[in-house]
Motif scaffolding. Structure first.
Motif, short mmCIF file in Angstrom:
data_model
loop_
_atom_site.label_atom_id
_atom_site.label_comp_id
_atom_site.label_asym_id
_atom_site.label_seq_id
_atom_site.Cartn_x
_atom_site.Cartn_y
_atom_site.Cartn_z
N UNK A 131 42.61 48.11 36.63
CA UNK A 131 42.30 49.53 36.99
C UNK A 131 40.99 49.40 37.28
N UNK A 132 39.73 48.84 36.37
CA UNK A 132 38.45 48.77 37.13
C UNK A 132 38.49 47.92 38.24
N UNK A 133 38.89 47.03 38.29
CA UNK A 133 38.74 45.95 39.57
C UNK A 133 39.21 46.83 40.68
N UNK A 134 40.49 47.60 40.81
CA UNK A 134 40.71 48.46 41.87
C UNK A 134 39.72 49.55 42.19
N UNK A 135 39.44 49.96 41.13
CA UNK A 135 38.43 51.23 41.22
C UNK A 135 37.06 50.66 42.01
N UNK A 136 36.63 49.49 41.63
CA UNK A 136 35.39 48.98 42.24
C UNK A 136 35.60 48.50 43.56
N UNK A 137 36.71 48.01 43.96
CA UNK A 137 37.04 47.62 45.48
C UNK A 137 37.30 48.78 46.10
N UNK A 138 37.64 49.83 45.61
CA UNK A 138 37.90 51.05 46.53
C UNK A 138 36.67 51.73 46.79
N UNK A 139 35.76 51.59 45.73
CA UNK A 139 34.34 52.32 46.29
C UNK A 139 33.69 51.63 47.01
N UNK B 203 45.89 38.43 31.28
CA UNK B 203 45.02 39.30 30.63
C UNK B 203 45.09 40.64 31.80
N UNK B 204 45.77 40.70 32.68
CA UNK B 204 45.92 42.06 33.80
C UNK B 204 44.53 42.35 34.12
N UNK B 205 43.82 41.21 34.71
CA UNK B 205 42.36 41.29 35.15
C UNK B 205 42.33 41.02 36.72
N UNK B 206 41.25 41.38 37.28
CA UNK B 206 41.05 40.92 38.75
C UNK B 206 39.68 40.51 38.74
N UNK B 207 39.66 39.01 39.25
CA UNK B 207 38.25 38.35 39.37
C UNK B 207 37.85 38.60 41.00
N UNK C 13 30.26 36.95 40.93
CA UNK C 13 31.38 36.97 40.51
C UNK C 13 31.69 37.80 39.25
N UNK C 14 32.52 38.64 38.86
CA UNK C 14 33.09 39.58 38.20
C UNK C 14 34.11 39.45 37.98
N UNK C 15 34.59 40.03 36.65
CA UNK C 15 36.06 39.90 36.22
C UNK C 15 36.24 41.26 35.51
N UNK C 16 37.36 42.24 35.97
CA UNK C 16 37.34 43.40 35.34
C UNK C 16 38.77 43.70 35.14
N UNK C 17 38.92 44.58 34.26
CA UNK C 17 40.52 45.10 33.98
C UNK C 17 41.09 45.59 35.31
#
Length: 359
Positions: free
Chosen positions: A342-350, A324-328, A336-340
């Motif tokens: 791009x959104x997962x990388x953005x969340x971790x960057x922030x 699904x190209x997601x990041x858990x 726990x949260x599962x994001x797309x």
């Protein structure tokens, strides 16, 4: 020694060690040095924004300079020194204060240039008694976020106020202690309390009317006359080693995400997911997130080890995520949260970049 003593967490988290052959010295391990460099870079950026220019000065200088500055008379018993057989003179390891004056003195200064601000991560050595040594809090070799301002008396209030502005905003108070001005002159000290409720000096700012006189520092004033500058010594954190000890004890090893040596562990579910986990790792690296890959076959041990190392964020890369190209993402508190992707990388960057100062 209690469980949150920084010497316990330093060993548990594989940050540093000390040994008899280097009593009072620190052996920084990769994880500990990463923490050290993150803190150093943070201070460096703050100092740059405050108008300081970073410099680098020699570690070993002729004792005659320390005699002229007054350091030898005051601190000679605690200074490391050796003989230069070829030149027939004694050499001593620095503090950096007289060295900064040497740079200031290299040319004639105008009052229009002041204040002149220098900063340096200056390595210091002190021959401390063995009984006084205590982990990172009191060492024989340490680094200070050392800085000096050369200015006029009219600049003093603004320079001290700039240094203290964040502390004043936090509502911190200070007391006047008569006779505690130490070597140079009047000063402000900022103390932190460790896990055993003991107070340790960290940040300090101090006025100095003595060293410029001893080392012939001067500038040309508006009347075209030679005048001595005021020298302001200051360190925001003080000893980097001591401040890291205080951080470890205050947070009980669970450092904020932006300070954590490893911010994210990317753990695979099986060998089939390694390639996808490496894609996640590459994206995080490009986003400036410090991450490590755990591709061992033992599933449960990955979670346990990440927690034991007190890594704040865990990314689980499984077959569903790859499809699904997601990041858990699993947080320290178990959420726990599962994001797309791009959104997962953005969340971790922030999460990786957010300091309290920027919150």
């Amino acid at each position: 020694m209690n469980d949150i003593d920084h010497r316990v967490s330093g060993n548990k988290l594989d940050l540093f060690h000390q040994q008899e052959e280097g009593a009072g010295m620190v052996f920084w391990h990769p994880r500990g040095w990463e923490l050290y460099r993150v803190l150093e870079d943070y201070v460096r950026a703050r100092m740059r924004r405050a108008g300081f220019r970073e410099i680098r000065t020699p570690q070993l200088l002729a004792r005659s300079l320390w005699e002229k500055s007054g350091h030898w008379e005051k601190f000679g018993a605690a200074m490391y020194s050796l003989a230069d057989a070829e030149e027939g003179r004694a050499l001593c390891l620095k503090p950096s204060c007289p060295c900064h004056v040497q740079i200031f003195n290299q040319r004639v200064r105008s009052y229009r240039e002041l204040p002149v601000r220098y900063s340096e991560f200056g390595a210091c050595h002190r021959d401390e008694p063995s009984g006084s040594l205590e982990g990172l809090k009191r060492t024989r070799a340490f680094v200070q976020d050392d800085a000096h301002v050369f200015c006029t008396e009219a600049h003093i209030e603004a320079e001290v106020g700039r240094f203290c502005s964040l502390l004043r905003a936090a509502g911190l108070q200070f007391d006047v202690l008569e006779g505690e001005g130490a070597f140079y002159g009047p000063k402000l000290e900022f103390h932190l309390t460790d896990s055993r409720a003991r107070s340790w000096q960290c940040g300090t700012i101090q006025l100095d009317f003595v060293l410029p006189e001893r080392l012939d520092a001067e500038f040309v004033n508006e009347r075209n006359e030679r005048e001595r500058p005021v020298m302001i010594h200051h360190a925001v954190l003080g000893s980097m080693e001591r401040f890291i000890a205080m951080l470890l004890e205050h947070h009980e090893g669970w450092l904020p995400v932006w300070l954590a040596p490893e911010q994210v562990v990317v753990a695979t579910i099986s060998d089939a997911n390694i390639a996808y986990a490496q894609q996640v790792m590459q994206a995080l690296d490009e986003a400036g997130v410090r991450s490590v890959l755990d591709s061992r076959p033992e599933r449960l041990e990955k979670i346990v080890d990440a927690r034991e190392k007190q890594v704040p964020l865990l990314v689980v890369a499984g077959s569903r995520d790859e499809r699904d190209r997601t990041i858990s993402i699993r947080m320290r508190d178990g959420q726990q949260v599962t994001l797309s992707f791009a959104d997962g990388v953005g969340h971790l960057r922030l999460a990786a970049r957010q300091t309290r100062a920027h919150a």
